[in-house]
Structures are given as C-alpha cells and as structure tokens.
Design a protein around this motif. Structure first.
Motif, PDB file in Angstrom:
ATOM      1  N   SER A 228      42.247  53.141  38.080  1.00  0.00           N
ATOM      2  CA  SER A 228      40.935  53.274  37.442  1.00  0.00           C
ATOM      3  C   SER A 228      40.689  52.160  36.436  1.00  0.00           C
ATOM      4  O   SER A 228      39.557  51.742  36.230  1.00  0.00           O
ATOM      5  CB  SER A 228      40.818  54.641  36.754  1.00  0.00           C
ATOM      6  N   ARG A 229      41.761  51.668  35.827  1.00  0.00           N
ATOM      7  CA  ARG A 229      41.612  50.613  34.814  1.00  0.00           C
ATOM      8  C   ARG A 229      41.641  49.205  35.405  1.00  0.00           C
ATOM      9  O   ARG A 229      40.957  48.310  34.911  1.00  0.00           O
ATOM     10  CB  ARG A 229      42.724  50.741  33.772  1.00  0.00           C
ATOM     11  N   THR A 230      42.445  48.983  36.436  1.00  0.00           N
ATOM     12  CA  THR A 230      42.618  47.624  36.968  1.00  0.00           C
ATOM     13  C   THR A 230      41.937  47.408  38.311  1.00  0.00           C
ATOM     14  O   THR A 230      41.834  46.278  38.778  1.00  0.00           O
ATOM     15  CB  THR A 230      44.116  47.300  37.134  1.00  0.00           C
ATOM     16  N   LYS A 231      41.474  48.508  38.945  1.00  0.00           N
ATOM     17  CA  LYS A 231      40.878  48.468  40.293  1.00  0.00           C
ATOM     18  C   LYS A 231      41.902  48.041  41.341  1.00  0.00           C
ATOM     19  O   LYS A 231      41.542  47.610  42.437  1.00  0.00           O
ATOM     20  CB  LYS A 231      39.665  47.514  40.332  1.00  0.00           C
ATOM     21  N   LYS A 232      43.182  48.151  41.027  1.00  0.00           N
ATOM     22  CA  LYS A 232      44.262  47.804  41.958  1.00  0.00           C
ATOM     23  C   LYS A 232      45.371  48.838  41.840  1.00  0.00           C
ATOM     24  O   LYS A 232      45.568  49.432  40.777  1.00  0.00           O
ATOM     25  CB  LYS A 232      44.848  46.416  41.625  1.00  0.00           C
ATOM     26  N   SER A 233      46.109  49.014  42.934  1.00  0.00           N
ATOM     27  CA  SER A 233      47.286  49.876  42.857  1.00  0.00           C
ATOM     28  C   SER A 233      48.361  49.156  42.051  1.00  0.00           C
ATOM     29  O   SER A 233      48.339  47.912  41.921  1.00  0.00           O
ATOM     30  CB  SER A 233      47.812  50.197  44.257  1.00  0.00           C
TER      31      SER A 233
END
Length: 306
Positions: A228-233
């Motif tokens: 949710s914060r980085t838009k990446k796993s």
C-alpha cells in the motif's frame, strides 16, 4: 490530527527530486493515504490544478491552482483536496509539481560563501512556511516545468536559481507566526525503518519473517502495508534495490561478478546473473563491457547515492 514523522530521501535514493503528480486528488506516492506529516527534506509545492485546504504547522488555509509554498525541514504539513475530488467517477483532476531537497545539499559551501547568504537565511525562515506570489511565482513555475525533464548540472543550476529567486523576492510572505502551539507527539514512520534495515543488510538473505519483525507486524499484515505504501511487493522491491546496487558496483568496477553478487545478497553467482539479465536485458559481464564502451553511462546521468 496525528503527525507522522518520516523521511523522503531513503524512498527516492536521491538528495534532490522533482515529482510531477497527476491524480484524482492530491496524495503523496509515499503514503497509503493523505497524512499530516513532517520530514527533514525541504519541500517546494506548486499546485497546477486542484483546490482544497492545506495545513502547515497549526495554520489552515485554502489553496487553489497557482498556489506555491516552500516548506522547511521538519515542518508538519498536508494538502487536502476538496471533498468533490474524492467522489467516485469524479471528472476533477489534481496536478502538482513537488520538489524535495535534502538539507545535506547545503553543506559547507552555504556556510562560508557570502553569495549564498540570502539563500541560507531564506532556508532558515522556511520553518514558517513561505508563500510565493506574483511574477516570482510565474517565473519559478516555468522553471520547475523545465527542470522536471532535465538532469545533471543543468538541473542543479536551475535549483539554485529558483532558491535565489525566492530568497531575494519581495513577493513572498510567511504562513506561520513565530509562535506556534505545541503539536501532538509524532508517530515514527515504520516504512523508513524497514527501508533503512534493507539497505544496511542488502548483502545478506532477508526473509519475509525477518523484515516483518523489523516492522513489528505479522507477515500478511506487513505484505499488505508494504504494498500500500510502495505500490510493490516486498520481494519485487528488494530485487529492484539489489539490481540497482549491482549496477552501481559494476559501474564503479568494485570487484568481479562474484564479489558483486555476494555484496547484493546472492549466494549463487549463476542465480545472480540470471536475475540481472532478466532485469537489465544483459548479463553482468555484458553490462560491464557496455559501460566501458560508453553505451550505458550517459552524460548528466545521476545515479542513486547509497
């Protein structure tokens, strides 16, 4: 309103960054949702489109297209779009150019070179928030748009020109009075703690269980939070970080391929080479050769600092 104490530099791997945002409502890409926050980086915000209210320290004011504000280090702030921007299927759009400046940019040169006196004083006063108005705002807006596509020396030179314009302009005013009320205790940003831990242990195996423990979260909760914060796993982010670091080590010719693989946390050199080729389209060896031939390093390219 709860204050989030965070940092921007660890998230962008750069001391100077221009972020051109085009989105339904104003929101930082570094936060899951708009949050009242503070960070050591100086921030210049220019609203191209949109309206709502901004809060700087204890001062609440409306903003609209054309609003331009320079905010100092550790000054709590947030830009909140008007309610209509949050409605589903709203045709409204927000655009902003946000510039982040790490205070480390202004080292000894700003202490001892007399020509920087006005800029140094302006930065000191930015703790009060500085509105930029009139012709000065128009000139800076045009320069920001150009700078957003530039790299290298021209970008740094343009930044200094903008800071100089703000420092000598009579078309500025302070947002916050000298005396401000005591703010609520800040929450520390656990994402920054996580990213710093990753960078400090990049040469080691980092498990999901381990990194979730650093964030004081369960694994599933951490995965949702991180994305949710980085838009990446987490795994994707870790691989990207390792690949960028590998390119930096190869660029600087710091050891052989095996040394670089181990420095980036890969036990198997063959696995490192496979991941590197999937990520860059070249093997580490081919990448080194292309560097020597001048096919990768372009004039004016800025590489992340670690």
């Amino acid at each position: 309103m709860r204050l989030l104490q965070t940092e921007i530099t660890p998230l962008i791997n750069d001391l100077f960054y221009i972020d051109v945002r085009k989105q339904p409502f104003l929101s930082s890409p570094f936060h899951a949702q708009p949050s009242f926050h503070a960070h050591p980086e100086l921030e210049l915000v220019f609203i191209v489109e949109g309206c709502g209210k901004r809060i700087i320290n204890n001062k609440v004011e409306p903003f609209e297209a054309g609003d331009m504000v320079f905010v100092g280090s550790y000054v709590p702030h947030i830009w909140l779009s008007a309610p209509a921007f949050y409605e589903a299927h709203s045709p409204l759009e927000s655009k902003a150019i946000v510039t982040y400046l790490n205070p480390k940019l202004f080292g000894d040169a700003f202490k001892y070179i007399r020509e920087y006196d006005s800029i140094r004083e302006m930065i000191n006063q930015a703790s009060r928030g500085i509105r930029i108005l009139g012709e000065t705002r128009k000139v800076i807006a045009e320069q920001l748009i150009r700078l957003s596509t530039q790299t290298g020396f021209e970008k740094v030179e343009g930044l200094l020109r903008i800071l100089h314009l703000i420092s000598v302009s009579s078309e500025t005013s302070y947002i916050v009075d000298n005396h401000v009320d005591q703010l609520e205790t800040a929450d520390s940003d656990r994402l920054i703690t996580v990213i710093k831990y990753i960078k400090e242990h990049l040469h080691q195996h980092i498990s999901l269980k381990e990194i979730a423990a650093v964030a004081c979260m369960k694994k599933q909760s951490f995965c949702r939070y991180f994305k949710s914060r980085t838009k990446k796993s987490f795994s994707h982010y870790l691989e990207e970080l390792r690949m960028e670091y590998a390119k930096k080590l190869l660029l600087e010719d710091r050891g052989g391929i095996t040394d670089v693989a181990h420095a980036c946390g890969y036990i198997s050199t063959s696995h490192f080479c496979k991941v590197f080729k999937d990520y860059n389209g070249k093997t580490p060896y081919q990448y080194k050769i292309s560097i020597n031939k001048g096919l990768v390093l372009k004039p004016g390219t800025l590489y992340p600092s670690w």
